[in-house]
Scaffold this motif. Sequence first.
Motif, short mmCIF file in Angstrom:
data_model
loop_
_atom_site.label_atom_id
_atom_site.label_comp_id
_atom_site.label_asym_id
_atom_site.label_seq_id
_atom_site.Cartn_x
_atom_site.Cartn_y
_atom_site.Cartn_z
N ILE A 25 -13.06 1.18 15.86
CA ILE A 25 -13.73 1.75 15.00
C ILE A 25 -15.38 1.42 15.09
CG2 ILE A 25 -14.32 0.84 11.98
CD1 ILE A 25 -11.40 -0.17 12.00
N GLU A 26 -16.34 0.69 15.63
CA GLU A 26 -17.41 0.54 15.54
C GLU A 26 -17.44 1.39 16.00
OE1 GLU A 26 -20.96 0.56 14.66
OE2 GLU A 26 -20.03 -0.54 13.42
N ALA A 62 -5.09 -4.69 8.94
CA ALA A 62 -5.45 -6.10 9.54
C ALA A 62 -6.67 -6.76 10.27
CB ALA A 62 -4.07 -6.40 10.22
N ALA A 63 -6.58 -4.56 11.01
CA ALA A 63 -8.13 -5.59 11.16
C ALA A 63 -9.41 -5.56 10.70
CB ALA A 63 -9.04 -4.52 12.15
N LEU A 64 -9.84 -4.98 9.54
CA LEU A 64 -10.51 -4.79 8.30
C LEU A 64 -10.56 -5.86 7.56
CD1 LEU A 64 -10.92 -0.76 7.72
CD2 LEU A 64 -12.45 -2.10 8.83
N ASP A 65 -9.22 -6.39 6.93
CA ASP A 65 -8.87 -7.60 6.30
C ASP A 65 -9.93 -8.75 7.17
OD1 ASP A 65 -7.60 -8.46 4.09
OD2 ASP A 65 -6.52 -9.41 6.03
N GLY A 66 -9.32 -8.52 8.29
CA GLY A 66 -9.63 -10.00 9.36
C GLY A 66 -11.31 -10.06 9.08
N LEU A 90 -30.39 -18.65 0.66
CA LEU A 90 -30.34 -16.93 0.15
C LEU A 90 -30.90 -15.96 0.83
CD1 LEU A 90 -30.00 -14.42 -1.96
CD2 LEU A 90 -32.08 -14.81 -2.92
N SER A 91 -32.46 -16.26 1.64
CA SER A 91 -32.57 -15.95 3.59
C SER A 91 -31.67 -15.89 4.16
CB SER A 91 -33.95 -16.82 3.49
OG SER A 91 -35.19 -16.69 2.58
N GLY A 92 -30.65 -16.92 4.06
CA GLY A 92 -29.96 -16.72 5.27
C GLY A 92 -28.52 -15.87 4.87
N LEU A 93 -28.61 -15.92 3.75
CA LEU A 93 -27.50 -14.97 3.16
C LEU A 93 -27.81 -13.64 3.84
CD1 LEU A 93 -24.35 -14.70 2.01
CD2 LEU A 93 -26.02 -14.73 -0.52
N LEU A 94 -29.01 -13.14 2.77
CA LEU A 94 -29.80 -12.33 2.82
C LEU A 94 -29.72 -11.44 4.69
CD1 LEU A 94 -31.69 -11.78 0.13
CD2 LEU A 94 -29.54 -10.22 -0.46
N GLY A 95 -29.71 -12.41 5.58
CA GLY A 95 -30.20 -11.84 6.60
C GLY A 95 -28.72 -11.98 7.28
N TYR A 96 -27.81 -12.60 6.63
CA TYR A 96 -26.21 -12.43 7.68
C TYR A 96 -26.17 -11.37 7.48
CZ TYR A 96 -20.97 -13.05 8.05
OH TYR A 96 -20.51 -13.25 8.42
N TYR A 97 -26.01 -10.85 6.25
CA TYR A 97 -26.01 -9.33 5.28
C TYR A 97 -26.48 -8.02 6.23
CZ TYR A 97 -23.06 -11.26 2.29
OH TYR A 97 -21.93 -12.48 0.90
N LEU A 98 -27.75 -8.37 6.42
CA LEU A 98 -28.23 -7.55 7.32
C LEU A 98 -28.19 -7.12 8.75
CD1 LEU A 98 -30.85 -5.17 6.88
CD2 LEU A 98 -32.63 -7.07 7.49
N GLU A 99 -28.13 -8.33 9.55
CA GLU A 99 -28.36 -8.22 10.54
C GLU A 99 -26.09 -8.07 11.16
OE1 GLU A 99 -29.61 -8.80 13.40
OE2 GLU A 99 -31.45 -9.51 12.19
N SER A 101 -24.18 -5.87 9.21
CA SER A 101 -24.06 -4.35 8.84
C SER A 101 -25.55 -3.63 9.42
CB SER A 101 -25.19 -4.41 7.15
OG SER A 101 -24.53 -4.67 6.22
N LEU A 102 -26.63 -3.64 10.42
CA LEU A 102 -27.26 -3.18 11.58
C LEU A 102 -26.24 -3.20 12.38
CD1 LEU A 102 -30.73 -4.48 10.92
CD2 LEU A 102 -29.61 -1.61 10.16
N ARG A 103 -25.72 -4.30 13.01
CA ARG A 103 -24.84 -4.23 14.54
C ARG A 103 -23.02 -4.17 14.21
NH1 ARG A 103 -22.60 -9.55 16.87
NH2 ARG A 103 -22.46 -8.68 18.83
N TYR A 104 -22.86 -3.46 12.97
CA TYR A 104 -21.66 -3.29 12.73
C TYR A 104 -21.86 -1.87 11.34
CZ TYR A 104 -20.19 -6.86 16.17
OH TYR A 104 -19.76 -8.03 16.64
N PRO A 105 -22.44 -1.29 11.85
CA PRO A 105 -22.59 0.04 10.40
C PRO A 105 -21.02 0.84 10.44
CG PRO A 105 -23.30 0.82 12.30
CD PRO A 105 -23.44 -0.26 12.50
N ASN A 106 -20.61 1.33 11.68
CA ASN A 106 -18.84 1.85 11.14
C ASN A 106 -18.19 1.23 10.28
OD1 ASN A 106 -19.91 4.45 12.05
ND2 ASN A 106 -20.11 4.27 14.34
N VAL A 107 -18.21 -0.65 10.84
CA VAL A 107 -17.36 -1.23 10.41
C VAL A 107 -17.86 -1.18 8.95
CG1 VAL A 107 -16.56 -3.83 9.98
CG2 VAL A 107 -16.33 -2.29 12.26
N GLY A 108 -18.88 -1.40 8.07
CA GLY A 108 -19.34 -1.32 6.99
C GLY A 108 -18.83 0.14 5.71
N ARG A 109 -19.16 0.97 6.76
CA ARG A 109 -18.20 2.11 6.45
C ARG A 109 -17.43 1.73 5.84
NH1 ARG A 109 -22.51 3.86 9.81
NH2 ARG A 109 -24.33 4.94 9.19
#
Length: 208
Positions: A25-26, A62-66, A90-99, A101-109
């Motif tokens: 997917i990615e 199943a893959a996306l659910d996991g 909060l910095s850690g959470l936002l950083g986790y989401y940012l990293e 999303s940037l690493r797996y943009p197609n999975v996010g889409r």
Amino acid sequence: MNDRDRPPHADDPRQRLVAAAIDQIEKHGVGQVTVRKIAAAADVNIAAVNYYFRSKEALLAAALDGSIRHMLSDSEDFLARMPDDPLEALSGLLGYYLEGSLRYPNVGRAHLHGAFHADDYSGPFPTLFAPVMERLRDGVQAAVPGLDERAAARRVVAALSAVFFPAFFAGLYRGLNALGTPADRLAYVRELARQTLSPAAGMTSSAR
């Protein structure tokens, strides 16, 4: 490679298919993934997809659910730390989401495929992520004296939008080169966290 170096799912064809589906997917986007590509990446026979999942669509689901549930579990760890250290959590959470999303943009889409293409927010990701956003709103409200629920909600919308938007539309900001290094991204999420947790309007330092 010794046994300690082997991935935990190396001997489980089902889990190899799930991991390969996320990888494909990615690499190719959810619309371009084929059973043949997934099976080859998982080093299994194509028939294994039907045996374990019955269809490509069920395997992708199943893959996306996991991946959603992995994200939710990690989010819980950060949210649980909010009462003790709101800025770091909060910095850690936002950083986790940012990293992520940037690493797996197609999975996010892929998670938001229905939202992007049919304005449909009834899928697993929007449904399962809604309680996370509500908990984050409550955590922000609790951390900022005098902040009401709607103001806390607006701050959460602003922070999450600032994290996810650059990942989904990275090309729009490419000329700025604002998030090109880990140091840039760390500074970015810490600034977002500070803004999200800044004093409520009308609150003085003595009142806090």
